[in-house]
Enzyme design. Structure first.
Site, PDB file in Angstrom:
ATOM      1  N   GLU A 227       8.778   0.250  -0.572  1.00  0.00           N
ATOM      2  CA  GLU A 227       7.346   0.531  -0.726  1.00  0.00           C
ATOM      3  C   GLU A 227       7.240   1.950  -1.259  1.00  0.00           C
ATOM      4  O   GLU A 227       7.383   2.913  -0.501  1.00  0.00           O
ATOM      5  CB  GLU A 227       6.625   0.394   0.633  1.00  0.00           C
ATOM      6  CG  GLU A 227       6.749  -0.978   1.282  1.00  0.00           C
ATOM      7  CD  GLU A 227       5.965  -2.066   0.550  1.00  0.00           C
ATOM      8  OE1 GLU A 227       5.026  -1.730  -0.192  1.00  0.00           O
ATOM      9  OE2 GLU A 227       6.311  -3.247   0.707  1.00  0.00           O
ATOM     10  N   CYS A 261      -0.443   6.824  -0.988  1.00  0.00           N
ATOM     11  CA  CYS A 261       0.280   6.503  -2.219  1.00  0.00           C
ATOM     12  C   CYS A 261      -0.490   5.565  -3.126  1.00  0.00           C
ATOM     13  O   CYS A 261      -0.220   5.481  -4.297  1.00  0.00           O
ATOM     14  CB  CYS A 261       1.641   5.923  -1.891  1.00  0.00           C
ATOM     15  SG  CYS A 261       1.524   4.399  -1.016  1.00  0.00           S
TER      16      CYS A 261
HETATM   17  N1  LIG Z   1       4.076   2.164  -1.137  1.00  0.00           N
HETATM   18  C1  LIG Z   1       3.766   2.636   0.041  1.00  0.00           C
HETATM   19  O1  LIG Z   1       3.387   1.908   0.954  1.00  0.00           O
HETATM   20  C2  LIG Z   1       3.872   4.111   0.316  1.00  0.00           C
HETATM   21  C3  LIG Z   1       4.593   4.993  -0.498  1.00  0.00           C
HETATM   22  N2  LIG Z   1       4.645   6.318  -0.197  1.00  0.00           N
HETATM   23  C4  LIG Z   1       5.333   7.264  -1.100  1.00  0.00           C
HETATM   24  O2  LIG Z   1       6.133   8.129  -0.304  1.00  0.00           O
HETATM   25  C5  LIG Z   1       6.154   9.450  -0.817  1.00  0.00           C
HETATM   26  C6  LIG Z   1       5.750  10.434   0.233  1.00  0.00           C
HETATM   27  O3  LIG Z   1       6.381  10.193   1.461  1.00  0.00           O
HETATM   28  P1  LIG Z   1       7.645  11.061   1.921  1.00  0.00           P
HETATM   29  O4  LIG Z   1       7.733  10.929   3.384  1.00  0.00           O
HETATM   30  O5  LIG Z   1       7.564  12.436   1.349  1.00  0.00           O
HETATM   31  O6  LIG Z   1       8.824  10.276   1.198  1.00  0.00           O
HETATM   32  P2  LIG Z   1      10.373  10.601   1.156  1.00  0.00           P
HETATM   33  O7  LIG Z   1      10.951   9.628   0.216  1.00  0.00           O
HETATM   34  O8  LIG Z   1      10.645  12.046   0.946  1.00  0.00           O
HETATM   35  O9  LIG Z   1      10.864  10.300   2.657  1.00  0.00           O
HETATM   36  C7  LIG Z   1      10.813   8.997   3.203  1.00  0.00           C
HETATM   37  C8  LIG Z   1      11.936   8.856   4.216  1.00  0.00           C
HETATM   38  O10 LIG Z   1      13.200   9.025   3.583  1.00  0.00           O
HETATM   39  C9  LIG Z   1      13.990   9.998   4.267  1.00  0.00           C
HETATM   40  N3  LIG Z   1      14.701  10.812   3.260  1.00  0.00           N
HETATM   41  C10 LIG Z   1      14.222  11.860   2.549  1.00  0.00           C
HETATM   42  N4  LIG Z   1      15.149  12.323   1.683  1.00  0.00           N
HETATM   43  C11 LIG Z   1      16.236  11.535   1.846  1.00  0.00           C
HETATM   44  C12 LIG Z   1      17.526  11.498   1.225  1.00  0.00           C
HETATM   45  N5  LIG Z   1      17.855  12.361   0.273  1.00  0.00           N
HETATM   46  N6  LIG Z   1      18.388  10.556   1.646  1.00  0.00           N
HETATM   47  C13 LIG Z   1      18.063   9.689   2.601  1.00  0.00           C
HETATM   48  N7  LIG Z   1      16.849   9.684   3.218  1.00  0.00           N
HETATM   49  C14 LIG Z   1      15.955  10.587   2.848  1.00  0.00           C
HETATM   50  C15 LIG Z   1      12.993  10.833   5.048  1.00  0.00           C
HETATM   51  O11 LIG Z   1      13.599  11.339   6.188  1.00  0.00           O
HETATM   52  C16 LIG Z   1      11.882   9.852   5.347  1.00  0.00           C
HETATM   53  O12 LIG Z   1      12.103   9.170   6.568  1.00  0.00           O
HETATM   54  C17 LIG Z   1       5.208   9.442  -1.994  1.00  0.00           C
HETATM   55  O13 LIG Z   1       5.955   9.351  -3.185  1.00  0.00           O
HETATM   56  C18 LIG Z   1       4.393   8.176  -1.785  1.00  0.00           C
HETATM   57  O14 LIG Z   1       3.912   7.660  -2.994  1.00  0.00           O
HETATM   58  C19 LIG Z   1       4.056   6.815   0.929  1.00  0.00           C
HETATM   59  C20 LIG Z   1       3.349   5.989   1.746  1.00  0.00           C
HETATM   60  C21 LIG Z   1       3.164   4.595   1.494  1.00  0.00           C
HETATM   61  C1  LIG Z   2     -19.099  -5.737  11.076  1.00  0.00           C
HETATM   62  C2  LIG Z   2     -20.286  -6.271  10.395  1.00  0.00           C
HETATM   63  C3  LIG Z   2     -20.409  -6.259   9.011  1.00  0.00           C
HETATM   64  C4  LIG Z   2     -19.415  -5.725   8.107  1.00  0.00           C
HETATM   65  C5  LIG Z   2     -18.935  -4.454   8.126  1.00  0.00           C
HETATM   66  C6  LIG Z   2     -17.956  -3.953   7.192  1.00  0.00           C
HETATM   67  C7  LIG Z   2     -17.662  -4.706   5.958  1.00  0.00           C
HETATM   68  C8  LIG Z   2     -17.324  -2.779   7.446  1.00  0.00           C
HETATM   69  C9  LIG Z   2     -16.343  -2.150   6.585  1.00  0.00           C
HETATM   70  C10 LIG Z   2     -15.636  -1.086   6.994  1.00  0.00           C
HETATM   71  C11 LIG Z   2     -14.647  -0.409   6.178  1.00  0.00           C
HETATM   72  C12 LIG Z   2     -14.665  -0.581   4.742  1.00  0.00           C
HETATM   73  C13 LIG Z   2     -13.727   0.360   6.769  1.00  0.00           C
HETATM   74  C14 LIG Z   2     -12.670   1.029   6.073  1.00  0.00           C
HETATM   75  C15 LIG Z   2     -11.535   1.269   6.677  1.00  0.00           C
HETATM   76  C16 LIG Z   2     -10.444   1.886   6.007  1.00  0.00           C
HETATM   77  C17 LIG Z   2      -9.202   1.831   6.452  1.00  0.00           C
HETATM   78  C18 LIG Z   2      -8.868   1.132   7.691  1.00  0.00           C
HETATM   79  C19 LIG Z   2      -8.168   2.498   5.696  1.00  0.00           C
HETATM   80  C20 LIG Z   2      -6.889   2.307   5.922  1.00  0.00           C
HETATM   81  C21 LIG Z   2      -5.918   3.026   5.149  1.00  0.00           C
HETATM   82  C22 LIG Z   2      -4.636   2.706   5.081  1.00  0.00           C
HETATM   83  C23 LIG Z   2      -4.134   1.537   5.786  1.00  0.00           C
HETATM   84  C24 LIG Z   2      -3.735   3.493   4.301  1.00  0.00           C
HETATM   85  C25 LIG Z   2      -2.475   3.160   4.070  1.00  0.00           C
HETATM   86  C26 LIG Z   2      -1.718   3.950   3.191  1.00  0.00           C
HETATM   87  C27 LIG Z   2      -0.702   3.527   2.447  1.00  0.00           C
HETATM   88  C28 LIG Z   2      -0.069   2.226   2.524  1.00  0.00           C
HETATM   89  C29 LIG Z   2      -0.310   4.396   1.347  1.00  0.00           C
HETATM   90  O1  LIG Z   2       0.010   5.583   1.522  1.00  0.00           O
HETATM   91  O2  LIG Z   2      -0.378   3.874   0.254  1.00  0.00           O
HETATM   92  C30 LIG Z   2     -21.611  -6.852   8.345  1.00  0.00           C
HETATM   93  C31 LIG Z   2     -21.179  -7.737   7.214  1.00  0.00           C
HETATM   94  C32 LIG Z   2     -22.459  -5.695   7.796  1.00  0.00           C
HETATM   95  C33 LIG Z   2     -22.443  -7.698   9.277  1.00  0.00           C
HETATM   96  C34 LIG Z   2     -22.634  -7.075  10.612  1.00  0.00           C
HETATM   97  C35 LIG Z   2     -21.313  -6.885  11.284  1.00  0.00           C
END
Ligand SMILES: NC(=O)C1=CN([C@@H]2O[C@H](COP(=O)(O)OP(=O)(O)OC[C@H]3O[C@@H](n4cnc5c(N)ncnc54)[C@H](O)[C@@H]3O)[C@@H](O)[C@H]2O)C=CC1
Ligand SMILES: CC1=C(/C=C/C(C)=C/C=C/C(C)=C/C=C/C=C(C)/C=C/C=C(C)/C=C/C=C(\C)C(=O)O)C(C)(C)CCC1
Length: 528
Positions: A227, A261
């Site tokens: 990821e 990310c």
């Molecule tokens: N696709 C997804 O769900 C997500 C992707 N990311 C990506 O992760 C990055 C940011 O997170 P970071 O924690 O900084 O990532 P990172 O890649 O630096 O670290 C992630 C893990 O890898 C380990 N690590 C770091 N360097 C290493 C090495 N040389 N060898 C072995 N293990 C190593 C770290 O200890 C950590 O647990 C961003 O590029 C972001 O886009 C972040 C969150 C979600």
């Molecule tokens: C409840 C009732 C209704 C509907 C209500 C609604 C539609 C509420 C919507 C709420 C929202 C949009 C909440 C947003 C939450 C955001 C979250 C939980 C974000 C999470 C982020 C994450 C998981 C990030 C992950 C990051 C990753 C993987 C990365 O680094 O990439 C009605 C329809 C109004 C009816 C009444 C009842």
């Protein structure tokens, strides 16, 4: 009012204990106890209550490591994982059941062979987490691993040390310690883990480390789920609701201070609407931060000085103009949500992954130009966002790929914990969340069972080969194509017969319904 809690000082796991932990986890898998659904359910229930009971420590750790507001910590980390546990618990039995395989996968000739798919745990897995959502992005895959019946060793990010220590205590105190272990540490500890043999490695983090993991895994042909990050584009056309687009894109860069990310890296926007869009961005900023972002209790901070300086460098190197925000303070690891109007796609603001509260605006003449640029910057980003007419949004979906996509909003596709989430190409391999989390750690093993009495029916396969028997079998089972060598469908006797008797319907069900309507109508007409 925050509850006072104590969190242990960060301590790396002793390197020489890592092979023993991995071996213990592998040994527990070989006892086969994790295959019992009841065992998995108990572990999931224990994980649920562990997260609930450790809520104060988790909130405090997230505050300490990332200055994450409790509100955000609850919706995107703690409650997120609780919901994951409940969803897995609710559906586990039905997902884990054998699936009978019938037509069309199994031809009628082989229907006696009891084909089925058995869902088997992959084994002992390694889960490596990133820093930005240290609780969610470590425990959500673990929920999948437990549900699938795997044992696991997890490695939280060392950049969020308080979270890492709470996670260690929470897992070691509450889950089966023979099956699940936490290794804390950085590169040496991760390398020690990667030197072990796993049945799958689930890695969330940067593409640089993702490559290291993939190369190491390839040495032992270990499957990986990666990821990773991406340079995610947003498209804004003249047909967008500009005020809404600005507000939503602002949200994408304010949650967790943009350390997400899947949030946008840059916005490709029709040149004629740039000034209005900037005004709407400023309005959104004022709405979200009436006293300025610095004073907001809601805005997280950048995780550490290294990442602060990485983001600062992107801003220092840009040739563009800051049109919103721009303030920063290293002593507080604060960076203001910032938009930069750039005039070259080579700009640092477009070429580097932001992973922070800053993003670029790049004016374009047309959607064609925007699509060309986005495909050239990163052909397989993790996400994309399109704000335009229905037809324009469809064009964006059609002409550019991405791990996930949201139309008319930022990362909604990744904000719901039960729908599959993952990258494509170099933004990730494989997906998880909801049922996909169960599938991610499961081997779908096809099983056939040939009844002894059926031997005479399958005798044709035995030597000495008998052409007569094969011809007879082919007469009974062979299928003929309904297309010719140019790829066109041949409208022969079978086609016209099916068309006439099927009343023009394209499926047997459709034909049946049409016949039903005709029969009902004629019956009704006769009654009158
Ligand atoms: N696709 C997804 O769900 C997500 C992707 N990311 C990506 O992760 C990055 C940011 O997170 P970071 O924690 O900084 O990532 P990172 O890649 O630096 O670290 C992630 C893990 O890898 C380990 N690590 C770091 N360097 C290493 C090495 N040389 N060898 C072995 N293990 C190593 C770290 O200890 C950590 O647990 C961003 O590029 C972001 O886009 C972040 C969150 C979600
Ligand atoms: C409840 C009732 C209704 C509907 C209500 C609604 C539609 C509420 C919507 C709420 C929202 C949009 C909440 C947003 C939450 C955001 C979250 C939980 C974000 C999470 C982020 C994450 C998981 C990030 C992950 C990051 C990753 C993987 C990365 O680094 O990439 C009605 C329809 C109004 C009816 C009444 C009842």
């Amino acid at each position: 009012m925050a509850t006072k809690v104590s969190i242990a000082e960060f301590q790396a796991t002793a390197l020489d204990s890592i092979p023993k932990l991995a071996s213990l986890s592998r040994g527990t898998f070989r006892t086969h106890k994790t295959k019992k659904i009841q065992w998995r359910l108990v572990q999931l229930r224990k994980l649920y209550w562990a997260v609930e009971d450790y809520r104060p420590q988790l909130l405090a750790a997230l505050r300490q490591d990332l200055h994450k507001a409790d509100f955000e910590a609850i919706i995107s980390e703690i409650d997120w994982v609780l919901k994951d546990c409940l969803f897995m618990i609710k559906h586990l039995e039905s997902w884990a059941k054998d699936e009978k395989l019938g037509s069309p996968a199994v031809p009628p000739t082989f229907s006696l062979m009891k084909f089925r798919i058995r869902k088997e745990p992959l084994g002992t897995v390694l889960i490596i987490g990133p820093y930005n959502y240290p609780i969610q992005l470590l425990l959500a895959p673990l929920v999948g691993a437990i549900g699938a019946g795997c044992t696991a060793v997890v490695k939280p990010s060392e950049l969020t040390p308080a979270c890492a220590m709470v996670l260690k205590e929470l897992i070691e105190k509450r889950l089966d310690t023979g099956a699940f272990a936490v290794v804390n540490g950085s590169i040496p500890e991760t390398n020690a883990l990667l030197n072990e043999k796993w049945d799958k490695i689930f890695f969330t983090g940067s593409d640089v480390v993702g490559k290291i993991v993939a190369v190491k895994a390839a040495e032992t042909l270990t499957p990986v789920c990666l990821e990773l990050g991406g340079k995610n584009p947003a498209f804004v056309t003249k047909n967008a609701n500009l005020a809404l687009a600005a507000r939503r894109l602002m949200w994408g860069k304010t949650q967790n201070s943009g350390q997400v990310c899947m949030s946008q890296n840059y916005v490709l926007i029709d040149k004629d609407i740039v000034p209005t869009f900037i005004e709407f961005l400023k309005v959104a900023y004022k709405d979200m931060f009436p006293n300025g972002a610095r004073a907001s209790p809601d805005l997280a901070r950048i995780v550490n000085p290294r990442h602060f300086n990485r983001i600062k460098k992107m801003l220092d190197n840009t040739k563009g103009t800051i049109v919103m925000g721009g303030q920063m303070d290293e002593s507080d690891l604060f960076i203001e949500p910032t938009a930069v109007l750039v005039n070259s796609t080579d700009d640092s603001m477009i070429q580097e992954e932001s992973f922070g509260p800053i993003f670029a605006l790049y004016p374009v003449n047309s959607l064609d130009e925007a699509l060309n640029i986005a495909n050239a910057v990163h052909r397989t980003p993790l996400s994309l966002f399109s704000f335009g007419s229905k037809a324009e949004n469809n064009r964006v979906l059609n002409e550019m790929t991405s791990g996930g996509a949201t139309l008319n909003d930022t990362y909604f596709h990744g904000s719901v914990n039960t729908v599959p989430f993952g990258g494509v190409g170099d933004s990730g391999w494989g997906s998880y969340r909801g049922k996909a989390s169960f599938d991610c750690f499961t081997h779908f093993r096809t099983v056939a069972e040939t009844p002894s009495w059926a031997d005479s029916l399958i005798r044709v396969r035995y030597m000495p080969y008998d052409w007569g028997k094969l011809r007879m079998l082919n007469r009974l089972t062979a299928q003929k194509p309904n297309f010719n060598r140019t790829g066109a469908v041949v409208k022969g006797f079978g086609y016209w017969t099916a068309l006439v008797f099927g009343l023009g319907a394209s499926s047997a069900k459709g034909a049946f319904l049409r016949w039903l309507v005709i029969l009902a109508a004629s019956y009704y007409a006769r009654q009158r």
